[in-house]
Design a protein around this motif. Structure first.
Motif, short mmCIF file in Angstrom:
data_model
loop_
_atom_site.label_atom_id
_atom_site.label_comp_id
_atom_site.label_asym_id
_atom_site.label_seq_id
_atom_site.Cartn_x
_atom_site.Cartn_y
_atom_site.Cartn_z
N PRO A 131 4.91 3.82 9.08
CA PRO A 131 4.88 4.25 10.48
C PRO A 131 4.12 3.29 11.39
CG PRO A 131 3.48 5.67 9.14
CD PRO A 131 4.20 4.75 8.19
N ASP A 132 3.34 2.38 10.79
CA ASP A 132 2.51 1.49 11.61
C ASP A 132 2.97 0.03 11.61
OD1 ASP A 132 0.71 3.56 12.33
OD2 ASP A 132 -0.10 3.45 10.30
N SER A 133 4.07 -0.27 10.91
CA SER A 133 4.53 -1.67 10.91
C SER A 133 6.03 -1.69 10.64
CB SER A 133 3.80 -2.48 9.84
OG SER A 133 4.38 -2.22 8.57
N GLU A 134 6.56 -2.88 10.54
CA GLU A 134 8.00 -3.03 10.27
C GLU A 134 8.32 -2.91 8.78
OE1 GLU A 134 10.56 -3.67 12.72
OE2 GLU A 134 8.84 -2.78 13.75
N THR A 135 7.28 -2.75 7.95
CA THR A 135 7.50 -2.74 6.50
C THR A 135 8.30 -1.52 6.05
OG1 THR A 135 5.33 -3.73 6.31
CG2 THR A 135 6.28 -2.88 4.27
N THR A 136 9.26 -1.77 5.17
CA THR A 136 9.97 -0.66 4.51
C THR A 136 9.64 -0.72 3.03
OG1 THR A 136 11.79 -0.85 6.07
CG2 THR A 136 12.24 0.35 4.06
N TRP A 137 9.08 0.38 2.51
CA TRP A 137 8.80 0.45 1.08
C TRP A 137 9.96 1.12 0.38
CZ3 TRP A 137 4.36 2.54 3.98
CH2 TRP A 137 3.34 1.58 4.14
N ARG A 138 10.32 0.61 -0.79
CA ARG A 138 11.40 1.21 -1.58
C ARG A 138 10.86 1.66 -2.92
NH1 ARG A 138 15.85 0.39 1.16
NH2 ARG A 138 15.61 -1.23 2.73
N SER A 139 11.24 2.87 -3.33
CA SER A 139 10.79 3.32 -4.64
C SER A 139 11.82 2.87 -5.68
CB SER A 139 10.58 4.83 -4.67
OG SER A 139 11.80 5.50 -4.59
N VAL A 140 11.34 2.54 -6.86
CA VAL A 140 12.24 2.16 -7.94
C VAL A 140 11.95 3.04 -9.16
CG1 VAL A 140 12.43 -0.26 -7.18
CG2 VAL A 140 10.69 0.37 -8.87
#
Ligand code: NAD
Length: 400
Positions: free
Chosen positions: A153-162
């Protein structure tokens, strides 16, 4: 208005369509169970306001239905579902909630839904604003998100779960869902980034942020409780689940419960992780080996009359652990154990025996794979008794 004949288009663990009437029938069945299993205190003034994050399918839907129809609570749900558009059907979760809203409106019950990204600051704020506008203070917050991605919510980062093992590669039995064959799945171990990302998506951080936003917004009642869901499962799944990336995220979730418990216990409330049984949902179908395990487990548990789906599990959670005036009972690590029946030695030893033996040829004898497939189709409103699948049906349904 747009009436269509809706056909299943299932590809492995993905369904491209959902049937509105089948989803509606599933919801009505769950509501009946929720009502029948609600214990003493149901309809009392103890469970007034409940928030369910992840309210449209699986364990979250069951939590919203039990709160609304079993305990008469005013319920607010958050989910990420796709409404219908032109001639395209909506997602199953949307149709589930359309029916739940319709039933609630018919009976004068309060069920509200915010359809948006639960990880975002905006949706948390919308929830706080809505609760404030209604003068509502939450007695219970159920956190039941299952997502493959989280946008920071605070940056452009998208985390993906594997879904990967940690340390060593995994090779183990699995079902090729498209061909109905027992195969060896081989999965390379996760790297450090993948482990960290999975913890960001499925760990406890967002749950803690929700509780903080609700506390700061002044919408948690004195003595509020919160619960999130986890899984332990059998030895054969440990490399991929409990000792894998998702297990690392669940450890983080469980550690978050301990921190939140300390914070909330000051007002007489608390926070718990409930370890639930394996059930067929969109999330669990994607885990390698788990559909094969569930096909065996359900066969064994049905034979001994102990098989449960999400609604029976959650109705038990409310009745035995979360109902007004009831104190949760926990294991020595402070976790609620709804997986008690699944994990009994008799059940697990029979499943292990079958697991060692099963091949494509013996799949139908040693498992209830056909039953598993039927449950999976039913998630999307297909293979539901009493539905005329050749008849056109209205695909545009609203959350009234
Ligand atoms: P599910 O896929 O049926 O439900 C996921 C829910 O999360 C849906 O309501 C979906 O709309 C919502 N969601 C996903 N991303 C979202 C987003 N960004 N914003 C808002 N909503 C979003 O999953 P489930 O199997 O019911 O899993 C719920 C929890 O239960 C998970 O923590 C899972 O690990 C746990 N659990 C599941 C099982 C099982 O066998 N299915 C067993 C034990 C524990």
């Amino acid at each position: 208005m747009s009436e269509e004949v809706v056909r299943p288009r299932i590809r492995g663990f993905i369904s491209l369509t959902a049937h509105p009437d089948g989803c509606a029938a599933n919801v009505r069945k769950q509501v009946e169970v929720a009502r029948a299993m609600a214990g003493e205190g149901a309809g009392g003034d103890g469970l007034r306001h409940v928030l369910v994050v992840g309210s449209s399918t699986g364990y979250g839907l069951a939590s919203a239905l039990c709160a609304t129809f079993g305990y008469g609570a005013e319920t607010l749900g958050v989910c990420l579902e796709r409404p219908s558009e032109d001639d395209k059907v909506a997602s199953a979760g949307w149709y589930n909630l359309a029916e739940a809203h319709r039933l609630a409106a018919d009976e004068g019950r309060a069920l509200h839904t915010i359809n948006g990204d639960a990880f975002s600051h905006e949706v948390k704020q919308q929830v706080v604003d809505l609760l404030r506008a209604r003068g509502a203070q939450l007695d219970l917050v159920v956190y039941s998100l299952a997502s493959p991605v989280r946008q920071d919510p605070d940056s452009e980062t998208t985390w993906r779960s594997v879904l990967k093992p940690i340390g060593e590669a995994y090779t183990g039995k699995s079902i090729d869902l498209r061909r109905g064959q027992v195969v060896d799945a081989h999965i390379d171990p996760a790297d450090a980034d993948e482990i960290a990302s999975t913890v960001r998506v499925m760990g406890g951080e967002d749950w803690r942020l929700w509780i903080k936003a609700l506390r700061d917004g002044g919408v948690l009642a004195e003595g509020a409780r919160t619960v999130a869901f986890s899984y332990i499962g059998p030895e054969v799944s440990h490399a991929i689940y409990r000792h894998g990336t998702i297990g690392r995220a669940k450890e983080d979730l469980e550690a978050s419960a301990a921190g939140l418990r300390a914070e909330l216990s000051a007002g007489g409330g608390g926070a718990w992780v409930s370890i639930n049984k394996a059930v067929v949902t969109q999330a669990s179908a994607a885990i390698p080996g788990v559909p094969l395990y569930m096909s065996m487990l359900f066969d064994v548990m049905k034979a001994e009359g102990t098989h449960e789906g999400p609604i029976e599990q959650i109705a038990r959670l409310y009745r035995d652990h979360l109902a007004p005036g009831v104190a949760p009972s926990t294991d020595e690590e402070g976790r609620i154990r709804l997986d008690d029946l699944e994990m009994r030695d008799e059940v697990q030893s029979e499943v292990s025996r079958r697991w060692a033996e099963v091949t494509t040829e013996s799949l139908d004898d040693l498992t209830d794979f056909a039953g598993y497939q039927r449950y999976f189709e039913q998630l999307f409103g297909f293979s539901v008794d009493g539905i005329d699948y050749d008849a056109p049906t209205e695909i545009h349904r609203t959350l009234a």
